[in-house]
Design a protein around this motif. Structure first.
Motif: not given
Length: 118
Positions: A68-78
């Motif tokens: 999911x796009x939002x999960x990828x964004x969260x992981x990349x943010x971390x």
């Protein structure tokens, strides 16, 4: 793990950054040092081969799921926060803050008198 032989790049450094090497996430100069180390050090080469095989197996078995796009964004943010040396919060950064819980009054047992009865 160390083979006990002196190398330009220490075994512990190679093993600590093995996944960066496997994922092609390190500068070319470091990749060259690692490749030289693998030529000289059979225990590290064996570990590299094992990790490479595991990575290929995981990709073959699990690589077809869309993230999911939002999960990828969260992981990349971390990841970005960790690389920048920032503290990473324990809770989910994008989730709504948890609802404050109302204090619960202690329950009285049937045997204890109420304040009016005393």
């Amino acid at each position: 793990m160390s083979c006990g032989e002196p190398h330009e790049t220490d075994c512990s450094e190679v093993l600590d950054h093995l996944y960066e090497f496997l994922d092609h996430e390190m500068p070319d100069s470091d990749c060259t040092k690692f490749e030289t180390h693998f030529e000289e050090c059979s225990p590290c080469l064996e570990k590299y081969g094992l990790e490479q095989a595991v990575k290929k197996l995981v990709k073959r078995c699990c690589g077809h799921d869309d993230v999911p796009t939002d999960l990828r964004a969260k992981v990349m943010g971390r990841i970005d926060m960790i690389r920048a040396g920032e503290a990473v919060p324990e809770h989910d950064l994008t989730a709504a803050p948890p609802e404050p819980q109302q204090p619960v009054a202690p329950r009285r047992s049937a045997a204890s008198p109420s304040p009016q009865e005393s």
